[in-house]
Design a protein around this motif. Structure first.
Motif: not given
Length: 214
Positions: A121-129
């Motif tokens: 995908c290229t349209d996600a919301t990305v969360l990251s620590n």
């Protein structure tokens, strides 16, 4: 979307189990529940939890679980450590529990390296620590996570060490992105490795919301 308040979400996340045998190399620390709740609450207010959410380097799963409790229907979480994913799965069962609405939002737990991920995908919301890059041989580890966030997301929320704003803003600008929100948050580090000298230390982490061009 869920109508959980930020305070209620943080309270739900307090039961998230930490790492049984944390890895110093992977810089495995439990994301504070209040910080995870703050991040997901902001994402909800910005309308960023309506589609696919990807949690990069999920660890204990706290950000993915916070997204599920916040009403996200499609969540994928990836981590290189199989033991961490086992903890994350236990946390999903324990924290979601009898919440039938959240339980319907099954999280897809995936083992893999964020630099060689399986997502298309290229349209996600990305969360990251991501790892802060504090350990020897791990410098700028958070850059790899930002590069993958840029590849997969229209928007990302990432947690970084204090003093990262210039780096994050420069990286985003070079990639055509824009930092729209930046805030500081307390990040409690318990004594869990031999090189820790204090029973507990509190860092001032920095959190950034970045919009990426498409």
């Amino acid at each position: 979307m869920s109508d959980l308040s930020r305070r209620t979400l943080a309270r739900r996340l307090e039961s998230v189990e930490g790492f049984a045998e944390p890895s110093a190399r992977l810089e495995q620390y439990l994301t504070p529940p209040e910080l995870a709740a703050h991040l997901c609450h902001l994402a909800g207010l910005q309308g960023d939890l309506e589609g696919q959410v990807i949690d990069l380097g999920t660890g204990t799963g706290i950000l993915a679980i916070a997204a599920a409790l916040s009403g996200v229907d499609r969540i994928a979480a990836i981590d290189v450590d199989a033991d961490a994913l086992a903890v994350a799965r236990r946390n999903e069962r324990a924290v979601v529990g009898d919440d039938s609405e959240a339980r319907a939002r099954t999280i897809e737990w995936l083992r893999g390296d964020v630099t060689r991920h399986p997502f298309s995908c290229t349209d996600a919301t990305v969360l990251s620590n991501p790892p802060f890059g504090a350990q020897r041989g791990n410098r700028h580890a958070d850059r790899d996570f930002l590069e993958t966030a840029r590849e997969l997301g229209t928007v990302s929320y990432t947690i970084h060490n204090e003093g990262s704003q210039e780096f994050v803003e420069s990286f985003a600008a070079d990639e055509g992105g824009t930092v729209t929100h930046a805030f500081r948050a307390a990040f409690e580090l318990p004594r869990q490795f031999d090189f820790h000298t204090e029973a507990e230390e509190t860092l001032e982490a920095e959190v950034f919301r970045i919009e990426w061009p498409r």
